[in-house]
Design a protein around this motif. Structure first.
Motif, PDB file in Angstrom:
ATOM      1  N   GLN A  50     -64.046  -8.807 -47.694  1.00 11.35           N
ATOM      2  CA  GLN A  50     -64.580 -10.039 -47.143  1.00 11.35           C
ATOM      3  C   GLN A  50     -63.504 -10.830 -46.411  1.00 11.35           C
ATOM      4  N   ARG A  51     -63.948 -11.753 -45.610  1.00 13.07           N
ATOM      5  CA  ARG A  51     -63.030 -12.567 -44.815  1.00 13.07           C
ATOM      6  C   ARG A  51     -63.147 -14.014 -45.288  1.00 13.07           C
ATOM      7  N   ARG A  52     -62.101 -14.515 -45.859  1.00 15.10           N
ATOM      8  CA  ARG A  52     -62.136 -15.895 -46.342  1.00 15.10           C
ATOM      9  C   ARG A  52     -60.736 -16.496 -46.309  1.00 15.10           C
ATOM     10  N   ARG A  53     -60.692 -17.784 -46.183  1.00 18.96           N
ATOM     11  CA  ARG A  53     -59.434 -18.515 -46.263  1.00 18.96           C
ATOM     12  C   ARG A  53     -59.351 -19.180 -47.629  1.00 18.96           C
ATOM     13  N   TYR A  54     -58.214 -19.080 -48.254  1.00 16.11           N
ATOM     14  CA  TYR A  54     -58.009 -19.729 -49.537  1.00 16.11           C
ATOM     15  C   TYR A  54     -57.189 -21.000 -49.353  1.00 16.11           C
ATOM     16  N   GLY A  55     -57.489 -21.983 -50.138  1.00 17.79           N
ATOM     17  CA  GLY A  55     -56.733 -23.225 -50.123  1.00 17.79           C
ATOM     18  C   GLY A  55     -57.120 -24.049 -51.328  1.00 17.79           C
ATOM     19  N   LEU A  56     -56.405 -25.106 -51.573  1.00 10.54           N
ATOM     20  CA  LEU A  56     -56.673 -25.960 -52.718  1.00 10.54           C
ATOM     21  C   LEU A  56     -58.035 -26.631 -52.555  1.00 10.54           C
ATOM     22  N   SER A  57     -58.888 -26.476 -53.559  1.00 10.09           N
ATOM     23  CA  SER A  57     -60.183 -27.161 -53.562  1.00 10.09           C
ATOM     24  C   SER A  57     -59.953 -28.572 -54.090  1.00 10.09           C
ATOM     25  N   LYS A  58     -59.929 -29.530 -53.192  1.00 11.94           N
ATOM     26  CA  LYS A  58     -59.577 -30.892 -53.575  1.00 11.94           C
ATOM     27  C   LYS A  58     -60.550 -31.466 -54.598  1.00 11.94           C
ATOM     28  N   THR A  59     -61.836 -31.172 -54.424  1.00  9.90           N
ATOM     29  CA  THR A  59     -62.834 -31.713 -55.353  1.00  9.90           C
ATOM     30  C   THR A  59     -62.585 -31.227 -56.776  1.00  9.90           C
ATOM     31  N   GLY A 603     -80.090 -11.230 -48.398  1.00  8.71           N
ATOM     32  CA  GLY A 603     -79.221 -12.336 -48.000  1.00  8.71           C
ATOM     33  C   GLY A 603     -77.765 -12.144 -48.353  1.00  8.71           C
ATOM     34  N   TRP A 604     -77.491 -11.413 -49.437  1.00  7.42           N
ATOM     35  CA  TRP A 604     -76.129 -11.371 -49.952  1.00  7.42           C
ATOM     36  C   TRP A 604     -75.206 -10.441 -49.176  1.00  7.42           C
ATOM     37  N   TYR A 605     -75.747  -9.442 -48.469  1.00  4.66           N
ATOM     38  CA  TYR A 605     -74.832  -8.506 -47.829  1.00  4.66           C
ATOM     39  C   TYR A 605     -74.644  -8.762 -46.335  1.00  4.66           C
ATOM     40  N   GLN A 606     -75.074  -9.923 -45.868  1.00  7.66           N
ATOM     41  CA  GLN A 606     -74.753 -10.335 -44.504  1.00  7.66           C
ATOM     42  C   GLN A 606     -73.254 -10.618 -44.402  1.00  7.66           C
ATOM     43  N   ARG A 607     -72.564  -9.927 -43.495  1.00 11.71           N
ATOM     44  CA  ARG A 607     -71.125 -10.126 -43.332  1.00 11.71           C
ATOM     45  C   ARG A 607     -70.868 -11.353 -42.452  1.00 11.71           C
ATOM     46  N   ARG A 608     -69.823 -12.108 -42.802  1.00 11.44           N
ATOM     47  CA  ARG A 608     -69.498 -13.334 -42.073  1.00 11.44           C
ATOM     48  C   ARG A 608     -67.997 -13.390 -41.786  1.00 11.44           C
ATOM     49  N   ASN A 609     -67.644 -14.223 -40.799  1.00  9.01           N
ATOM     50  CA  ASN A 609     -66.227 -14.412 -40.496  1.00  9.01           C
ATOM     51  C   ASN A 609     -65.659 -15.555 -41.320  1.00  9.01           C
ATOM     52  N   GLU A 610     -64.412 -15.954 -41.020  1.00 10.72           N
ATOM     53  CA  GLU A 610     -63.749 -16.991 -41.814  1.00 10.72           C
ATOM     54  C   GLU A 610     -64.435 -18.338 -41.719  1.00 10.72           C
ATOM     55  N   GLU A 611     -65.204 -18.554 -40.650  1.00 13.37           N
ATOM     56  CA  GLU A 611     -65.916 -19.819 -40.465  1.00 13.37           C
ATOM     57  C   GLU A 611     -67.315 -19.794 -41.070  1.00 13.37           C
ATOM     58  N   GLY A 612     -67.686 -18.664 -41.705  1.00 11.40           N
ATOM     59  CA  GLY A 612     -69.009 -18.557 -42.304  1.00 11.40           C
ATOM     60  C   GLY A 612     -70.097 -18.141 -41.334  1.00 11.40           C
ATOM     61  N   GLU A 613     -69.707 -17.718 -40.109  1.00 11.19           N
ATOM     62  CA  GLU A 613     -70.702 -17.307 -39.116  1.00 11.19           C
ATOM     63  C   GLU A 613     -70.979 -15.817 -39.245  1.00 11.19           C
ATOM     64  N   PRO A 614     -72.253 -15.382 -39.065  1.00 11.10           N
ATOM     65  CA  PRO A 614     -72.601 -13.955 -39.182  1.00 11.10           C
ATOM     66  C   PRO A 614     -71.835 -13.103 -38.169  1.00 11.10           C
TER      67      PRO A 614
END
Length: 652
Positions: A50-59, A603-614
């Motif tokens: 998967q493609r995701r950016r990690y960072g501190l979850s402020k909430t 719905g779950w196996y739709q691939r997305r980029n780092e911005e959440g776009e299909p």
């Protein structure tokens, strides 16, 4: 400990894709499906694809961090006020929600055994055809490691002795033969199948979510199918992750506090000084916290892991010494008898509650409810650990292995330690009495064995290493939960959670009586209440995922197709018929009763980029439409592309 690890995960990328195509060529495609592939043919998605950016979850960081920091400051500034509030909250919790903890423990064990023995048990915690990351021997060894901790040296000798001298209400006469066996059964009840079922629930759900559905290693990821993607990634999901951090903080702080108590007792005995006060225990805790900070800052994680493995060997060695230098024949007879007593009285112990009277309720609050709350608090920490070592196992292997393997070790260890302390008490050996403090039992027992004057020193070392490694590991898990599932959270975040955890342990110790157990029990039970509800929701969420898994879909198609084909074949051809695949009339096919275009399946196996776009993805070749390649599957340029795409950034 030798761990036979298989090739790195990245190298298995192409292998996993080939495994996916073992279902057959992807000839049947429709544009209504994401990427044109039928949901029953999806081989699964791993977290590293998967493609995701990690960072501190402020909430999450602010919500959980602020609440716990305020608590620590309040506890240091006004311990009497905290003690009053904690006592009131504890009294309310044990009077009004003890039934919840008992119900959670029972429901989780029953449900997981049902899942393991059902068709869902064949679903892999990974992609179709993916081999387990660790060999069976290495996996079993690490499960044993997860089962070895402070309890063997602290509760192992003391808890059975306590039940022998003061049996649970409405059971047996104190110090009788029946009380002996019931004391072992009661200890097994608290540390056995029910405890490990709680860990297995969280671990199994997290492993499935990450390695089968490609989600982050977060508690909130489990709830995608229950809350919906928007809410699971939104405030509801962040609330779940915050509850998980708070539960882990207080559960682990209790373990660290107990370790400090045991170390303090050992130091006082070895040094020949008076019993240490809570102030001295807090000093010991702070010194050990400095050791944790040094390990976290210096990055000696590999060395800590080696020390942890050595710790396990030493702990098992201590149990072996007690077995062979203690009352060996008595123990060899007791162990199978205690196990059968546990199995025979399990339903009776499960049924004890407030309806049995106030004495039983008081006992439950001090022991059983406390343990259920403690295991619930520890479940995110231990669950994530066993999830990360179980990739590629089937659900059945994982659940039965996690519930049965560590429990079997603990039954032997606790049987040896508890049986020896009871035998020495009955024989009237020096130092044993009916009012011994729990931390003293282990060292008194060792003092009555020959040739082992050095064991207390080893035990103090074991306990100290356990403190550092547990604080380190728990802090990393909390760092992951507050960093969007980043498996390598920032060092500063890890140290912050470790310091908060030690601060909570200090407050807990300051609230207790002479043994400090009271303060530990009160806060663990109170803070575990919200996460007990989360545990029940995990069952629902995981079941919803398993129900829509590609393997489940294939099973439903196969069951329907074979049933109808056999009936039709016998009716038309008697004994002489064979099955072959062909088109069926509308409404008569194997999947006529399944809406394969429903979003719960697709719905779950739709691939997305780092911005959440299909983004388009070819399941035949494993290629992304925009050329992105998972790390380890491509050339250096692809690697650089991935590294740029995964640059951490602050979230929320």
């Amino acid at each position: 400990m030798s761990t036979q690890q298989r090739p790195p995960r990245a190298k298995l990328g192409a292998e996993a894709r080939r495994a996916g195509k073992s279902l057959g060529r992807l000839d049947y495609q429709r544009p209504e499906y994401p990427h044109g592939i039928h949901p029953a043919l999806v081989p699964g998605i791993s977290i590293d694809e998967q493609r995701r950016r990690y960072g501190l979850s402020k909430t999450v960081f602010v919500l959980a961090g602020l609440l716990t920091v305020i608590f620590v400051i309040w506890g240091v500034a006004d311990p009497a006020g905290v003690a009053t509030v904690a006592q009131a909250a504890f009294d309310w919790s044990t009077s009004n929600v003890s039934w919840l903890f008992n119900s959670v423990a029972i429901i989780i064990l029953v449900v997981l055994l049902g899942i393991a023995l059902s068709s869902y048990g064949r679903i892999p915690l990974g992609k179709d055809g993916e081999e387990p990351e660790f060999s069976t021997f290495a996996w079993v060894s690490m499960l044993f490691a997860a089962g070895i901790g402070i309890g063997v040296l602290f509760f192992g000798p003391s808890e059975p002795l306590t039940y022998f001298v003061n049996p649970p209400p409405l059971t047996n006469e104190p110090e009788s033969v029946e009380a002996l066996h019931r004391s072992m059964a009661q200890t097994y009840f608290h540390w056995g199948f029910h405890a490990w079922a709680m860990y297995a629930l969280v671990g199994g759900a997290v492993a499935y979510s990450a390695y089968r559905r490609g989600r982050s290693l977060l508690m909130s990821s489990i709830f995608r199918s229950l809350f919906g993607e928007r809410h699971a990634d939104g405030f509801a999901g962040k609330l779940v992750d915050s509850f998980a951090i708070i539960a882990t903080l207080f559960g682990t702080a209790a373990a660290l506090g107990i370790a400090a108590m045991q170390i303090g007792t050992g130091v006082s005995i070895v040094a020949g000084t008076d019993e240490l006060t809570n102030t001295m225990l807090i000093v010991i805790l702070l010194v050990l916290t400095c050791g944790f900070i040094i390990s976290a800052v210096s990055g000696v994680a590999r060395g800590i892991r080696y020390l942890s493995s050595i710790n396990i060997v030493l702990t098992i060695g201590i149990v072996g010494i007690v077995l062979f230098l203690g009352p060996t024949l008595f123990l060899l007879n007791l162990l199978p008898s205690a196990m059968m007593e546990y199995l025979g009285s399990m339903f009776d112990m499960m049924g004890r509650s407030l309806s049995w009277g106030q004495e039983t309720q008081a006992y439950q609050s001090a022991w059983t409810v406390y343990y259920w709350a403690w295991w619930i608090s520890w479940s995110p920490f231990v669950g994530v650990f066993i999830a990360r070592i179980s990739r590629g196992r089937t659900v059945r292997q994982f659940l039965l292995g996690t519930i049965l393997i560590p429990s079997s070790l603990l039954f032997v260890a606790y049987g040896v330690m508890g049986g020896t302390s009871i035998w020495m008490y009955r024989e009237g050996l020096p130092g044993f009495s009916d009012d011994m403090a729990a931390p003293q039992v282990f060292f008194t027992m060792i003092d009555n064995l020959d040739y082992v004057a050095w064991v207390p020193y080893v035990a103090i070392g074991v306990l100290s290493i356990f403190f550092v490694t547990s604080a380190d590991s728990a802090s990393v898990v909390m760092g992951m939960l507050s960093s969007q599932g980043d498996q390598s959270p920032r060092r500063g975040v890890v140290i912050f959670w470790g310091l908060v955890m030690s601060g909570i342990a200090v407050v807990m110790l300051s609230l207790g009586d002479a043994t400090a157990l009271q303060g530990l029990q009160q806060l663990v039970i109170v803070t575990a209440v919200p996460f007990a509800v989360v545990m029940l929701l995990i069952i629902v969420a995981w079941f919803r995922d398993l129900r829509t898994d590609p393997a489940t879909l294939r099973h439903l198609y196969a069951e329907s197709a074979v049933r109808h084909a056999v009936i039709d074949g016998v009716q038309k051809h008697g004994d002489d018929f064979a099955l072959q695949v062909g088109p069926a009339a509308d409404g008569d096919g194997a999947g006529a009763h399944i809406d394969s275009e429903d979003e719960s399946y697709t719905g779950w196996y739709q691939r997305r980029n780092e911005e959440g776009e299909p983004v388009g993805y070819d399941y035949e070749t494993g290629e992304w439409e925009d050329g992105w390649t998972p790390q380890g599957d491509g050339d250096d340029s692809a690697q650089r592309q991935n590294e740029e795409a995964e640059t951490p950034r602050a979230a929320d």
